[in-house]
Design a protein around this motif. Structure first.
Motif, PDB file in Angstrom:
ATOM      1  N   ARG A 155     -10.309   9.424  -3.211  1.00 44.67           N
ATOM      2  CA  ARG A 155     -11.275   9.135  -4.273  1.00 44.67           C
ATOM      3  C   ARG A 155     -12.356  10.204  -4.354  1.00 44.67           C
ATOM      4  O   ARG A 155     -12.631  10.730  -5.430  1.00 44.67           O
ATOM      5  N   ASP A 156     -12.952  10.542  -3.203  1.00 40.46           N
ATOM      6  CA  ASP A 156     -14.154  11.371  -3.191  1.00 40.46           C
ATOM      7  C   ASP A 156     -13.889  12.856  -2.965  1.00 40.46           C
ATOM      8  O   ASP A 156     -14.403  13.695  -3.697  1.00 40.46           O
ATOM      9  N   LEU A 157     -13.097  13.185  -1.972  1.00 39.54           N
ATOM     10  CA  LEU A 157     -12.909  14.590  -1.616  1.00 39.54           C
ATOM     11  C   LEU A 157     -11.849  15.276  -2.476  1.00 39.54           C
ATOM     12  O   LEU A 157     -11.993  16.445  -2.820  1.00 39.54           O
ATOM     13  N   ALA A 158     -10.788  14.531  -2.799  1.00 33.71           N
ATOM     14  CA  ALA A 158      -9.738  15.116  -3.641  1.00 33.71           C
ATOM     15  C   ALA A 158     -10.031  14.909  -5.128  1.00 33.71           C
ATOM     16  O   ALA A 158      -9.323  15.453  -5.979  1.00 33.71           O
ATOM     17  N   GLY A 159     -11.054  14.106  -5.446  1.00 34.47           N
ATOM     18  CA  GLY A 159     -11.436  13.887  -6.842  1.00 34.47           C
ATOM     19  C   GLY A 159     -10.416  13.120  -7.650  1.00 34.47           C
ATOM     20  O   GLY A 159     -10.342  13.278  -8.869  1.00 34.47           O
ATOM     21  N   LEU A 160      -9.649  12.253  -6.992  1.00 33.33           N
ATOM     22  CA  LEU A 160      -8.596  11.561  -7.724  1.00 33.33           C
ATOM     23  C   LEU A 160      -9.096  10.381  -8.547  1.00 33.33           C
ATOM     24  O   LEU A 160      -8.373   9.896  -9.415  1.00 33.33           O
ATOM     25  N   ALA A 161     -10.312   9.911  -8.303  1.00 34.25           N
ATOM     26  CA  ALA A 161     -10.836   8.811  -9.117  1.00 34.25           C
ATOM     27  C   ALA A 161     -10.883   9.216 -10.586  1.00 34.25           C
ATOM     28  O   ALA A 161     -10.582   8.402 -11.465  1.00 34.25           O
ATOM     29  N   GLU A 162     -11.236  10.468 -10.842  1.00 36.76           N
ATOM     30  CA  GLU A 162     -11.289  10.950 -12.227  1.00 36.76           C
ATOM     31  C   GLU A 162      -9.883  11.217 -12.771  1.00 36.76           C
ATOM     32  O   GLU A 162      -9.600  10.939 -13.932  1.00 36.76           O
ATOM     33  N   ARG A 163      -9.026  11.755 -11.937  1.00 34.49           N
ATOM     34  CA  ARG A 163      -7.680  12.110 -12.393  1.00 34.49           C
ATOM     35  C   ARG A 163      -6.786  10.883 -12.566  1.00 34.49           C
ATOM     36  O   ARG A 163      -5.844  10.915 -13.360  1.00 34.49           O
ATOM     37  N   LEU A 164      -7.059   9.835 -11.799  1.00 29.80           N
ATOM     38  CA  LEU A 164      -6.243   8.623 -11.836  1.00 29.80           C
ATOM     39  C   LEU A 164      -7.133   7.403 -12.073  1.00 29.80           C
ATOM     40  O   LEU A 164      -7.324   6.575 -11.184  1.00 29.80           O
ATOM     41  N   PRO A 165      -7.676   7.268 -13.279  1.00 28.19           N
ATOM     42  CA  PRO A 165      -8.633   6.182 -13.530  1.00 28.19           C
ATOM     43  C   PRO A 165      -8.026   4.782 -13.391  1.00 28.19           C
ATOM     44  O   PRO A 165      -8.760   3.810 -13.224  1.00 28.19           O
TER      45      PRO A 165
ATOM     46  N   VAL B 170      -6.251   3.795 -10.890  1.00 27.00           N
ATOM     47  CA  VAL B 170      -6.197   3.437  -9.472  1.00 27.00           C
ATOM     48  C   VAL B 170      -7.583   2.984  -9.034  1.00 27.00           C
ATOM     49  O   VAL B 170      -8.553   3.730  -9.155  1.00 27.00           O
ATOM     50  N   ASP B 171      -7.670   1.762  -8.537  1.00 25.09           N
ATOM     51  CA  ASP B 171      -8.938   1.195  -8.083  1.00 25.09           C
ATOM     52  C   ASP B 171      -9.099   1.468  -6.589  1.00 25.09           C
ATOM     53  O   ASP B 171      -8.717   0.639  -5.754  1.00 25.09           O
ATOM     54  N   PHE B 172      -9.631   2.629  -6.275  1.00 21.82           N
ATOM     55  CA  PHE B 172      -9.780   3.018  -4.873  1.00 21.82           C
ATOM     56  C   PHE B 172     -10.724   2.077  -4.118  1.00 21.82           C
ATOM     57  O   PHE B 172     -10.493   1.808  -2.941  1.00 21.82           O
ATOM     58  N   ASP B 173     -11.741   1.571  -4.783  1.00 21.26           N
ATOM     59  CA  ASP B 173     -12.655   0.629  -4.115  1.00 21.26           C
ATOM     60  C   ASP B 173     -11.907  -0.635  -3.699  1.00 21.26           C
ATOM     61  O   ASP B 173     -12.123  -1.162  -2.606  1.00 21.26           O
ATOM     62  N   HIS B 174     -11.027  -1.106  -4.567  1.00 19.21           N
ATOM     63  CA  HIS B 174     -10.218  -2.278  -4.227  1.00 19.21           C
ATOM     64  C   HIS B 174      -9.297  -1.981  -3.038  1.00 19.21           C
ATOM     65  O   HIS B 174      -9.132  -2.817  -2.147  1.00 19.21           O
ATOM     66  N   LEU B 175      -8.702  -0.800  -3.039  1.00 17.69           N
ATOM     67  CA  LEU B 175      -7.805  -0.430  -1.932  1.00 17.69           C
ATOM     68  C   LEU B 175      -8.564  -0.352  -0.614  1.00 17.69           C
ATOM     69  O   LEU B 175      -8.053  -0.765   0.431  1.00 17.69           O
TER      70      LEU B 175
ATOM     71  N   GLY C   5      -7.582   4.242   9.421  1.00 15.73           N
ATOM     72  CA  GLY C   5      -7.225   5.533   8.825  1.00 15.73           C
ATOM     73  C   GLY C   5      -6.909   5.414   7.343  1.00 15.73           C
ATOM     74  O   GLY C   5      -7.241   6.300   6.554  1.00 15.73           O
ATOM     75  N   LYS C   6      -6.288   4.301   6.969  1.00 14.72           N
ATOM     76  CA  LYS C   6      -5.962   4.092   5.560  1.00 14.72           C
ATOM     77  C   LYS C   6      -7.233   3.920   4.733  1.00 14.72           C
ATOM     78  O   LYS C   6      -7.324   4.447   3.619  1.00 14.72           O
ATOM     79  N   LYS C   7      -8.216   3.205   5.274  1.00 13.37           N
ATOM     80  CA  LYS C   7      -9.494   3.090   4.567  1.00 13.37           C
ATOM     81  C   LYS C   7     -10.089   4.472   4.332  1.00 13.37           C
ATOM     82  O   LYS C   7     -10.566   4.789   3.244  1.00 13.37           O
ATOM     83  N   GLN C   8     -10.031   5.296   5.359  1.00 12.69           N
ATOM     84  CA  GLN C   8     -10.544   6.661   5.232  1.00 12.69           C
ATOM     85  C   GLN C   8      -9.732   7.449   4.215  1.00 12.69           C
ATOM     86  O   GLN C   8     -10.293   8.200   3.412  1.00 12.69           O
ATOM     87  N   LEU C   9      -8.425   7.278   4.218  1.00  8.11           N
ATOM     88  CA  LEU C   9      -7.546   7.959   3.267  1.00  8.11           C
ATOM     89  C   LEU C   9      -7.928   7.640   1.826  1.00  8.11           C
ATOM     90  O   LEU C   9      -8.063   8.540   1.001  1.00  8.11           O
TER      91      LEU C   9
ATOM     92  N   ASP D  50       0.825  -1.209   0.000  1.00 10.51           N
ATOM     93  CA  ASP D  50       0.000   0.000   0.000  1.00 10.51           C
ATOM     94  C   ASP D  50       0.860   1.260   0.000  1.00 10.51           C
ATOM     95  O   ASP D  50       0.532   2.245  -0.659  1.00 10.51           O
ATOM     96  N   VAL D  51       1.963   1.239   0.741  1.00  9.70           N
ATOM     97  CA  VAL D  51       2.871   2.391   0.744  1.00  9.70           C
ATOM     98  C   VAL D  51       3.455   2.572  -0.656  1.00  9.70           C
ATOM     99  O   VAL D  51       3.546   3.701  -1.156  1.00  9.70           O
ATOM    100  N   ALA D  52       3.813   1.476  -1.312  1.00  8.29           N
ATOM    101  CA  ALA D  52       4.340   1.567  -2.682  1.00  8.29           C
ATOM    102  C   ALA D  52       3.266   2.119  -3.629  1.00  8.29           C
ATOM    103  O   ALA D  52       3.566   2.960  -4.483  1.00  8.29           O
ATOM    104  N   THR D  53       2.026   1.674  -3.468  1.00  9.21           N
ATOM    105  CA  THR D  53       0.922   2.197  -4.278  1.00  9.21           C
ATOM    106  C   THR D  53       0.751   3.687  -4.042  1.00  9.21           C
ATOM    107  O   THR D  53       0.566   4.466  -4.982  1.00  9.21           O
ATOM    108  N   PHE D  54       0.819   4.085  -2.780  1.00  7.16           N
ATOM    109  CA  PHE D  54       0.657   5.493  -2.437  1.00  7.16           C
ATOM    110  C   PHE D  54       1.766   6.333  -3.068  1.00  7.16           C
ATOM    111  O   PHE D  54       1.515   7.411  -3.610  1.00  7.16           O
ATOM    112  N   ARG D  55       2.990   5.823  -3.026  1.00 10.22           N
ATOM    113  CA  ARG D  55       4.110   6.532  -3.669  1.00 10.22           C
ATOM    114  C   ARG D  55       3.872   6.666  -5.171  1.00 10.22           C
ATOM    115  O   ARG D  55       4.177   7.705  -5.765  1.00 10.22           O
ATOM    116  N   ALA D  56       3.342   5.615  -5.785  1.00 13.27           N
ATOM    117  CA  ALA D  56       3.050   5.668  -7.224  1.00 13.27           C
ATOM    118  C   ALA D  56       1.984   6.720  -7.518  1.00 13.27           C
ATOM    119  O   ALA D  56       2.072   7.436  -8.525  1.00 13.27           O
TER     120      ALA D  56
END
Length: 160
Positions: A117-127, A129-134, A108-112, A49-55
């Motif tokens: 995905r929702d508040l920062a709008g990254l689901a659209e910017r990073l299609p 990345v499967d935030f639901d899977h994370l 906290g990571k689940k919340q992150l 997860d840390v590696a994913t976050f760095r990516a």
């Protein structure tokens, strides 16, 4: 790039780094037991997860703040010096507190992931990345540790 998002991402990376180090240490302290096996799985997943976050940060062009990550590792190491009811050895309280802190970090990571995905709008910017899977993966990590956290808490706090 929003400065607040950049700062937030680096703060969260530092926290993830600290949880990763705690999970690794706790895995070693519990090696050869069922809790050690569960911690090993979770420690591996947290490192991934840390590696994913760095990516994600790289994809957004956000540079890592090595001072924050270094301070998080140092803080985790200093946390080892706290009293745990035993002078030089691992105690039931050590196990419980490590599991408690790890489950808090996973929550906290689940919340992150949801925040990104929702508040920062990254689901659209990073299609890609499967935030639901994370989020589901974090829940699996939490579920893996929860029975051990409960048993450790009962043993340490109720004197079982």
């Amino acid at each position: 790039m929003n400065d607040y998002l950049r700062i937030y991402l680096n703060d969260q990376l530092a926290l993830g780094t600290a949880w990763r180090e705690l999970a690794r240490r706790s895995t070693k302290a519990n090696q050869g037991s069922d809790v050690g096996t569960a911690l090993g799985k979770v420690a591996t997943a947290i490192a991934e997860d840390v590696a994913t976050f760095r990516a994600i940060m790289r994809s957004l062009g956000v540079p890592e703040n090595p001072v924050k990550s270094g301070a998080a590792v140092l803080g985790e190491r200093l946390g080892r010096l706290k009293l745990n009811g035993k002078l030089r050895s691992y105690s039931m309280l050590s196990r419980f507190e490590e599991l408690e802190f790890l489950t808090m970090g996973i929550d906290g990571k689940k919340q992150l992931w949801g925040t990104l995905r929702d508040l920062a709008g990254l689901a659209e910017r990073l299609p890609d990345v499967d935030f639901d899977h994370l989020i589901a993966r974090a829940q699996q990590q939490r579920d893996e540790l929860e029975p051990f956290r409960v048993r450790a808490g009962q043993a340490a706090l109720a004197g079982a």
